[in-house]
Each structure stands twice: as C-alpha cells, then as structure tokens.
Motif scaffolding. Structure first.
Motif, PDB file in Angstrom:
ATOM      1  N   LEU A 130       0.832  -1.203   0.000  1.00 21.40           N
ATOM      2  CA  LEU A 130       0.000   0.000   0.000  1.00 21.40           C
ATOM      3  C   LEU A 130       0.873   1.262   0.000  1.00 21.40           C
ATOM      4  O   LEU A 130       0.594   2.223  -0.741  1.00 21.40           O
ATOM      5  CB  LEU A 130      -0.916  -0.025   1.227  1.00 21.40           C
ATOM      6  N   TYR A 184      -5.518  -4.411  -3.365  1.00 19.07           N
ATOM      7  CA  TYR A 184      -5.134  -2.990  -3.294  1.00 19.07           C
ATOM      8  C   TYR A 184      -4.609  -2.497  -4.644  1.00 19.07           C
ATOM      9  O   TYR A 184      -4.873  -1.360  -5.043  1.00 19.07           O
ATOM     10  CB  TYR A 184      -4.094  -2.761  -2.190  1.00 19.07           C
ATOM     11  N   TYR A 188      -6.238   0.611  -6.514  1.00 19.05           N
ATOM     12  CA  TYR A 188      -5.453   1.801  -6.846  1.00 19.05           C
ATOM     13  C   TYR A 188      -5.410   2.050  -8.347  1.00 19.05           C
ATOM     14  O   TYR A 188      -5.342   3.204  -8.783  1.00 19.05           O
ATOM     15  CB  TYR A 188      -4.037   1.703  -6.243  1.00 19.05           C
TER      16      TYR A 188
END
Ligand SMILES: NC(=O)c1ccc[n+]([C@@H]2O[C@H](COP(=O)([O-])OP(=O)(O)OC[C@H]3O[C@@H](n4cnc5c(N)ncnc54)[C@H](O)[C@@H]3O)[C@@H](O)[C@H]2O)c1
Length: 342
Positions: A130, A184, A188
């Motif tokens: 992340l 993630y 994103y």
C-alpha cells in the motif's frame, strides 16, 4: 535522453537480484531498495548483489518499504546515496534518479513462516505494498509490476489455474496477504489509473534460491547426507519455474505496460514430488534419504499454471525443463559450495 530508472524493491533477494542483473543488461538504471532482513541469512543477500555494487547504473538503498518518508525521498530524488568508490561527479543528476517504474518484490515470502508470525505479513506484504502504491500515485509512476504468488489460487479445484478463476480460499496467512495486496493494486488502478501488471509466480528455483524453499533445501540436505522431509504421500504436484524463465516473464512485462492485467509466470508443466526426488538423486549422484511426515497446514496438492494468456499477450515462452533446471541448479550449488561428485 537519459536512462530510465527502475525501483526494484527486495532487489537483494533471490528473484530481485536476478531481476537487477537483467535490467542492468537492458541498460536501465536500477535503484534497489532492500532492508536485508533476517528471514534468512542477510549474508546470502549481500552475496546476491555483490557483483553489481560497482556498476554506475546501480544504486543500493538499505531501507524499509514501511518507511514512507524514505519512499517519498526516493521518488522525489532526494535520498542520500550510500558512499562508494564511484565519485560524486559520475552520479546522474537528481532528475534522472527518480524512478519512473516500480517492480515490487519486497515481501515476507515464506508460507510456513507466515503461520508463526502472520502479523508481519500484514505489515510488509499488505501495508508495504500500500505504501508503494501511495507513492506511485503521488509521483505519477508509469508502470507498477507486483510480484504475486500462485498461493493466491489456494485449493483451486479447476486446473490449470487461470488468472480468470475466482479465488475462493487462500490457505495460509502468506497467501491471504498476497491476495489482499493484489486487491489494493486493483483498487489503486481503478482510483488513480496507475498502470499495473500483476505477475503470479509459480515456485521459482535456480541459483540463489531461498534456503527455506524445496529444491534448494533438498539439495543442501542431500549433500549434508541428511534426510529430506517428504510431506504427505509424495504425490503432490508442482509447477516449477526456472529463474531465467521467470526473468523472461518480468522483462516481457516491463516492455509491455498494461492498464491492469494479471499473468501467471510458470512452466505450464507438472512434476510429482517423488519424481522430483528421483531427479535430484540422479543429478546429485547421492542416495536420497527421506523422512515421511504428515501434510502440513498451508500445503496444497497441486499448483499448475495456465500460461496461455502470458504467452499470447506478452510473448512469454518458458524454455527450461525441470530436468535441465535441476541439472543447472545442482551444478551451481556444487560450484558455490565447492562440492564434487563422489
Ligand atoms: N520464490 C518464489 O518461488 C516465489 C513464488 C511466488 C511469489 N514470490 C514473490 O516474489 C518476491 C521475491 O521472492 P524471493 O523468493 O526472491 O524472496 P526473498 O526473500 O529472497 O526476497 C525478498 C527480499 O525482500 C526484502 N524485504 C523484505 N521485507 C522488506 C521490507 N520491509 N523492506 C525492504 N525490503 C524487504 C528481503 O530482505 C529480501 O531480500 C516476493 O514478493 C515473493 O512473495 C516468490
């Protein structure tokens, strides 16, 4: 135009060190970010990269992907490079040092160890990923390649495993963390349009392989005249990828940025554990002793990569058979550890 700079996280590890070499050969500049943790001997990691340390296109940063300030410094070109024999004037200008692409390999990578300290896997494999996605969006990174794992397929009834398969059950904290990091990446990409390629790696082996992994561990036990642990009935099957084929996958992915895609990097072939042991016996020239043990939590009966999409889209074409790969690996091991066939 100057050379393009690639950030390789985990670049001192097994796969990362091979990738660093491949990138330098293709005339990229490489920043290697690695914290040399002790998941296995940090000395092995030092050895993995010792031959590239003097390359003027190689920059080593001993640091952590959990250090968000450091990541910002790297992407803004503000980090202070380690002193080395190279003179300051030979160094590229600050602008040229900014990475435009990221290959993210840094991770806690052992399945078994993830049962003992699952929390570290959340820290490094999820939070660390992340962090990198956050800087990637802030600095407009052109390409983000994430090293995921065949483990995300878990106990997948359908074989071979395809990137289109629904992923229902990951069976280790490591696999769950990798799957979470993949999610993630997907989020994103959706939110910030970062071009992301996910490579799901199927058991990679070859020179510098991690000492905790099958094949390397087996070879070293065989040469030490110790029994190798055989979990279950010896019929579990794996898709093994020789490290040079894995590199081909990474380089092909580098050369073809995607909006968002997932690819399997495997051989597309299977070998049973007992067959692998027979092969190791032949190549080492030693009698293999075995210790039969029950299956362990986290073990899966089969991993098998459907590589048709990787072939079609990236032109990936794995070349090394398991017989050829084991032969090369044993030769490397004997050279490295100065062993001779009896
Ligand atoms: N080896 C395989 O067969 C395989 C299979 C599937 C996926 N993968 C993935 O490929 C990647 C590389 O695997 P590997 O086998 O080379 O493992 P490795 O442990 O040799 O390499 C990982 C590197 O990351 C570094 N690292 C760990 N935590 C870090 C942190 N917080 N900050 C900076 N660096 C950190 C380690 O020091 C190490 O050098 C991992 O993401 C792993 O999950 C590997």
């Amino acid at each position: 135009m100057g050379k393009e700079t690639i950030l390789v996280t985990g670049g001192a590890g097994f796969i990362g060190s091979h990738l660093v070499e491949s990138l330098l050969q293709e005339d990229y500049r490489v920043i290697c970010l690695d914290n040399f943790n002790d998941s296995y001997s940090p000395l092995l990691k030092e050895q993995n990269i010792r031959h590239v340390l003097e390359n003027p296109d190689f920059e080593l940063i001993r640091g952590d992907i959990l250090d968000i300030k450091l990541l910002h410094d790297i992407f803004s070109g503000n980090y202070l490079p380690e002193p080395r024999t190279q003179t300051q004037t030979q160094r590229p200008k600050t602008d040229d040092r900014r990475p435009t692409k990221v290959v993210h390999l840094a991770a806690m990578a052992g399945v078994r160890a993830s049962f003992i300290s699952p929390d570290i896997y959340i820290d490094v494999d999820v939070k660390g990923t992340l962090n990198l996605l956050e800087v990637a969006r802030n600095y407009d990174v052109k390409q983000f390649i994430f090293a995921s794992s065949s483990s995300v397929y878990g106990i997948n009834k359908k074989v071979p495993f395809s990137p289109d398969d629904p992923l229902l059950l990951q069976v280790s904290p490591y696999a769950a963390a990798k799957r979470c990091a993949e999610l993630y990446c997907r989020t994103y990409h959706h939110l910030y349009n970062i071009p992301i390629t996910i490579l799901r790696l199927f058991t990679v082996y070859g020179p510098r392989q991690r000492p905790d992994m099958a094949i390397r561990k087996f070879i070293s036990l065989i040469f030490d005249d110790k029994p190798i642990p055989v979990f279950g009935d010896g019929k579990s099957r794996r898709d093994y990828t020789y490290v040079s084929d894995c590199m081909e996958g990474f380089m092909k992915a580098m050369n073809k940025p995607m909006d968002f895609e997932i690819f399997n990097i495997g051989s597309g072939k299977l070998i049973e554990l007992q067959e692998l042991i027979n092969l190791l016996e032949r190549e080492t020239g030693r009698e293999v002793k075995m210790e039969h043990l029950d299956n362990q939590a986290g073990d899966v009966p089969i991993t098998y990569a459907d590589i048709s999409k990787t072939r079609r889209t990236l032109g990936y074409n794995p070349k090394i058979s398991i017989e050829g790969g084991v032969k090369r690996f044993v030769e490397w091991y004997k050279r490295e550890y100065k062993l001779r066939k009896e």
